[in-house]
Write a protein that holds these residues in place. Sequence first.
Motif, PDB file in Angstrom:
ATOM      1  N   GLN A 102      18.994 -39.647  -0.616  1.00  0.00           N
ATOM      2  CA  GLN A 102      18.304 -41.056  -0.121  1.00  0.00           C
ATOM      3  C   GLN A 102      18.560 -40.999   1.202  1.00  0.00           C
ATOM      4  N   GLY A 103      19.043 -39.872   2.063  1.00  0.00           N
ATOM      5  CA  GLY A 103      19.171 -40.101   3.536  1.00  0.00           C
ATOM      6  C   GLY A 103      20.146 -41.053   3.876  1.00  0.00           C
ATOM      7  N   LEU A 104      21.261 -40.884   3.133  1.00  0.00           N
ATOM      8  CA  LEU A 104      22.361 -42.129   3.492  1.00  0.00           C
ATOM      9  C   LEU A 104      23.687 -41.612   3.935  1.00  0.00           C
ATOM     10  N   LEU A 105      23.651 -40.240   4.135  1.00  0.00           N
ATOM     11  CA  LEU A 105      25.029 -39.404   4.377  1.00  0.00           C
ATOM     12  C   LEU A 105      24.933 -39.332   6.005  1.00  0.00           C
ATOM     13  N   GLU A 106      26.034 -39.923   6.667  1.00  0.00           N
ATOM     14  CA  GLU A 106      26.184 -39.967   7.868  1.00  0.00           C
ATOM     15  C   GLU A 106      26.840 -38.588   8.377  1.00  0.00           C
ATOM     16  N   ASP A 107      26.192 -38.223   9.700  1.00  0.00           N
ATOM     17  CA  ASP A 107      26.699 -36.838  10.120  1.00  0.00           C
ATOM     18  C   ASP A 107      28.263 -37.278  10.565  1.00  0.00           C
ATOM     19  N   VAL A 108      28.923 -35.977  10.108  1.00  0.00           N
ATOM     20  CA  VAL A 108      30.445 -36.375  10.162  1.00  0.00           C
ATOM     21  C   VAL A 108      30.872 -36.110  11.644  1.00  0.00           C
ATOM     22  N   GLU A 109      30.284 -34.890  12.600  1.00  0.00           N
ATOM     23  CA  GLU A 109      30.684 -34.961  13.945  1.00  0.00           C
ATOM     24  C   GLU A 109      30.149 -36.263  14.694  1.00  0.00           C
ATOM     25  N   THR A 110      29.170 -36.981  14.289  1.00  0.00           N
ATOM     26  CA  THR A 110      28.704 -38.217  15.102  1.00  0.00           C
ATOM     27  C   THR A 110      29.656 -39.192  14.422  1.00  0.00           C
ATOM     28  N   ALA A 111      30.121 -39.169  13.287  1.00  0.00           N
ATOM     29  CA  ALA A 111      30.965 -40.466  12.728  1.00  0.00           C
ATOM     30  C   ALA A 111      32.532 -40.233  13.550  1.00  0.00           C
ATOM     31  N   ASN A 112      32.840 -38.794  13.819  1.00  0.00           N
ATOM     32  CA  ASN A 112      34.162 -38.592  14.176  1.00  0.00           C
ATOM     33  C   ASN A 112      34.271 -39.179  15.830  1.00  0.00           C
ATOM     34  N   VAL A 113      32.878 -38.972  16.612  1.00  0.00           N
ATOM     35  CA  VAL A 113      32.810 -39.472  17.910  1.00  0.00           C
ATOM     36  C   VAL A 113      33.063 -40.976  17.750  1.00  0.00           C
TER      37      VAL A 113
END
Length: 352
Positions: free
Chosen positions: A336-347
Amino acid sequence: MGIRIGILDQTPIYEGEKPADAFRHTIELAQRAEALGFHRFWVSEHHDSEHVAGSSPEVLIAHLIAHTKRIRLGSGGVMLQHYSPYKVAENFNILTALGEGRIDLGIGRAPGGLPRSTQALQQGIQDAASLKEKIAQVRKFIHNEPEQDPSHPLAGLKASPVSEIPAELYVLGASPDSAGMAAELGLPYVFSLFINSNQEVAQEAFRIYREQFDRSTGREPYTALALSLIVAESEQEAEELIGEHRPIKIFLESGKTLTVLSEEQVAEFAKQTNESYRTEVLEPSVTRGTKEFVGKALRDFQQKFAVDELIVTTATRDFSKRIRSFELLREALEEQGLLEDVETANVAESVI
């Protein structure tokens, strides 16, 4: 728009297994969560229980640091009313040094156990400070902001080792009161829907939090909704995986409430307390179904509550089914295109 997803693991002890097996499962689940791209992995604090093994999240987090590389790790949560803020700050300063700045300190309000364990944990404690005062003390210690008033008994005291990247503090709760406290402190707030399934209460808590949030430190409100879910290959399997899980709410004569997971725990509570109480068996507040259904349900939760993050916990009687549930959840978010990119999230984590 992606959904930031975290995982809460309660380190359950499965039938026929030992606590050591439960800890091995927690390590495996943390590693799998990291590989699947989930944002954070929290472990809980429970005491005097034959069903869950995680009585000391600080110790378990230290072990998880050595077995993961990227995923944020934290407590969901430390029951601060039992402990010295100074000691908790020291513990988490060590964890942040070991964990390279990926450590969260979630602080809960529940006792984490029945009356006997609470009595043991608070034996000899004479500090009358409120939980809000204790959280404020922890924050000062982990941010290396010692008391400046020379007349204060702790003036100048630092919590060693001083951390270059302090643990991120979160207030955990399931009521408007906890939301108001988080707002007053200007800290991120997590509402536990799997403890209090009343969605109207959750909405009111988030409203209070956003309206009363103290922005004087330059921070903005950050909200998360913690919920229980099971993702399975079919609706029938999802219903079967819930099993006989029926939480029981205990209403104390004093006005306090406590949620337990079995009649056995209610009976044990009755043995340990002299306080009158009544109980209410609750329907399981578990979002369950196929990955298509759960993916849409999570989008609905995010939109309804306008939260920044969802933190999910999954309880099944088979560890392999728990792993599969998170794999299917990952697939649902991806499709569904809902998973946030992990590296972007950690920033982004460093600026909330």
